[in-house]
Design a protein around this motif. Structure first.
Motif, mmCIF file in Angstrom:
data_model
loop_
_atom_site.group_PDB
_atom_site.id
_atom_site.type_symbol
_atom_site.label_atom_id
_atom_site.label_comp_id
_atom_site.label_asym_id
_atom_site.label_seq_id
_atom_site.Cartn_x
_atom_site.Cartn_y
_atom_site.Cartn_z
ATOM 1 N N UNK A 86 -9.885 -14.719 -65.984
ATOM 2 C CA UNK A 86 -10.482 -15.298 -64.779
ATOM 3 C C UNK A 86 -11.646 -16.214 -65.118
ATOM 4 N N UNK A 87 -12.325 -15.954 -66.214
ATOM 5 C CA UNK A 87 -13.431 -16.802 -66.643
ATOM 6 C C UNK A 87 -12.978 -17.876 -67.631
ATOM 7 N N UNK A 88 -12.080 -17.499 -68.541
ATOM 8 C CA UNK A 88 -11.680 -18.406 -69.615
ATOM 9 C C UNK A 88 -10.799 -19.552 -69.130
ATOM 10 N N UNK A 89 -9.808 -19.256 -68.322
ATOM 11 C CA UNK A 89 -8.841 -20.279 -67.935
ATOM 12 C C UNK A 89 -9.470 -21.432 -67.146
ATOM 13 N N UNK A 90 -10.280 -21.171 -66.134
ATOM 14 C CA UNK A 90 -10.917 -22.302 -65.453
ATOM 15 C C UNK A 90 -11.843 -23.101 -66.384
ATOM 16 N N UNK A 91 -12.554 -22.408 -67.256
ATOM 17 C CA UNK A 91 -13.415 -23.099 -68.220
ATOM 18 C C UNK A 91 -12.580 -23.985 -69.131
ATOM 19 N N UNK A 92 -11.468 -23.439 -69.618
ATOM 20 C CA UNK A 92 -10.595 -24.175 -70.522
ATOM 21 C C UNK A 92 -10.053 -25.439 -69.873
ATOM 22 N N UNK A 93 -9.674 -25.348 -68.618
ATOM 23 C CA UNK A 93 -9.035 -26.468 -67.933
ATOM 24 C C UNK A 93 -10.011 -27.420 -67.244
ATOM 25 N N UNK A 94 -11.289 -27.071 -67.207
ATOM 26 C CA UNK A 94 -12.285 -27.937 -66.573
ATOM 27 C C UNK A 94 -12.344 -29.270 -67.301
ATOM 28 N N UNK A 95 -12.079 -30.340 -66.594
ATOM 29 C CA UNK A 95 -12.108 -31.672 -67.176
ATOM 30 C C UNK A 95 -10.808 -32.102 -67.833
ATOM 31 N N UNK B 74 2.921 -22.507 -68.527
ATOM 32 C CA UNK B 74 3.233 -21.463 -69.510
ATOM 33 C C UNK B 74 2.936 -20.061 -68.981
ATOM 34 N N UNK B 75 2.258 -19.993 -67.857
ATOM 35 C CA UNK B 75 1.824 -18.708 -67.322
ATOM 36 C C UNK B 75 2.776 -18.213 -66.247
ATOM 37 N N UNK B 76 2.860 -16.900 -66.069
ATOM 38 C CA UNK B 76 3.727 -16.370 -65.017
ATOM 39 C C UNK B 76 3.177 -16.727 -63.626
ATOM 40 N N UNK B 77 4.062 -16.821 -62.631
ATOM 41 C CA UNK B 77 3.635 -17.201 -61.282
ATOM 42 C C UNK B 77 2.444 -16.407 -60.722
ATOM 43 N N UNK B 78 2.354 -15.086 -60.931
ATOM 44 C CA UNK B 78 1.185 -14.383 -60.380
ATOM 45 C C UNK B 78 -0.147 -14.873 -60.968
ATOM 46 N N UNK B 79 -0.140 -15.250 -62.230
ATOM 47 C CA UNK B 79 -1.369 -15.750 -62.856
ATOM 48 C C UNK B 79 -1.701 -17.137 -62.324
ATOM 49 N N UNK B 80 -0.686 -17.966 -62.126
ATOM 50 C CA UNK B 80 -0.928 -19.291 -61.532
ATOM 51 C C UNK B 80 -1.512 -19.156 -60.127
ATOM 52 N N UNK B 81 -0.988 -18.210 -59.372
ATOM 53 C CA UNK B 81 -1.520 -17.953 -58.034
ATOM 54 C C UNK B 81 -3.000 -17.576 -58.119
ATOM 55 N N UNK B 82 -3.323 -16.633 -58.994
ATOM 56 C CA UNK B 82 -4.718 -16.227 -59.159
ATOM 57 C C UNK B 82 -5.590 -17.405 -59.558
ATOM 58 N N UNK B 83 -5.096 -18.230 -60.466
ATOM 59 C CA UNK B 83 -5.869 -19.384 -60.918
ATOM 60 C C UNK B 83 -6.170 -20.327 -59.749
ATOM 61 N N UNK B 84 -5.139 -20.721 -59.028
ATOM 62 C CA UNK B 84 -5.297 -21.722 -57.970
ATOM 63 C C UNK B 84 -6.105 -21.217 -56.772
ATOM 64 N N UNK B 85 -5.932 -19.954 -56.408
ATOM 65 C CA UNK B 85 -6.512 -19.472 -55.162
ATOM 66 C C UNK B 85 -7.787 -18.649 -55.331
ATOM 67 N N UNK B 86 -8.039 -18.140 -56.536
ATOM 68 C CA UNK B 86 -9.222 -17.288 -56.722
ATOM 69 C C UNK B 86 -10.092 -17.774 -57.878
ATOM 70 N N UNK B 87 -9.527 -17.837 -59.081
ATOM 71 C CA UNK B 87 -10.334 -18.098 -60.269
ATOM 72 C C UNK B 87 -10.962 -19.479 -60.279
ATOM 73 N N UNK B 88 -10.163 -20.533 -60.104
ATOM 74 C CA UNK B 88 -10.702 -21.899 -60.161
ATOM 75 C C UNK B 88 -11.702 -22.162 -59.030
ATOM 76 N N UNK B 89 -11.395 -21.785 -57.774
ATOM 77 C CA UNK B 89 -12.404 -22.008 -56.731
ATOM 78 C C UNK B 89 -13.731 -21.299 -57.024
#
Length: 87
Positions: free
Chosen positions: A41-50, A62-77
């Motif tokens: 939750x901390x690493x992925x948004x940091x990694x993709x920032x910029x 490369x990630x399973x759909x549940x992780x993509x969901x978490x990224x788009x709706x919770x982690x990145x925001x």
């Protein structure tokens, strides 16, 4: 500069990448065991920032759909509310 981007940290990361420490598969296993979902939750948004949209799509693809969901709706925001965005 933090440990991941300075001397010893950079050496450890390159050791994972070139296989001296087991390669990326071993790195992934270690991170899963030591950091778990909270670390992602901390690493992925940091990694993709910029990163370009194409790079983001490739990494997220490369990630399973549940992780993509978490990224788009919770982690990145949450990440962008906390640190803003790099321009």
């Amino acid at each position: 500069m933090d440990a991941a981007t300075s001397g010893a940290g950079a050496e450890r990361l390159s050791g994972w990448a070139d296989g001296r420490m087991g390669g990326w598969a071993a790195f992934t296993t270690t991170i899963r065991k030591t950091q778990g979902l909270r670390g992602g939750a901390e690493f992925l948004p940091w990694l993709l920032d910029g990163a370009s949209e194409g790079t983001q799509a490739n990494v997220l693809g490369m990630l399973p759909p549940p992780v993509r969901f978490l990224y788009h709706w919770i982690w990145a925001p949450k990440y962008y509310r906390t640190v803003g965005t790099i321009t």
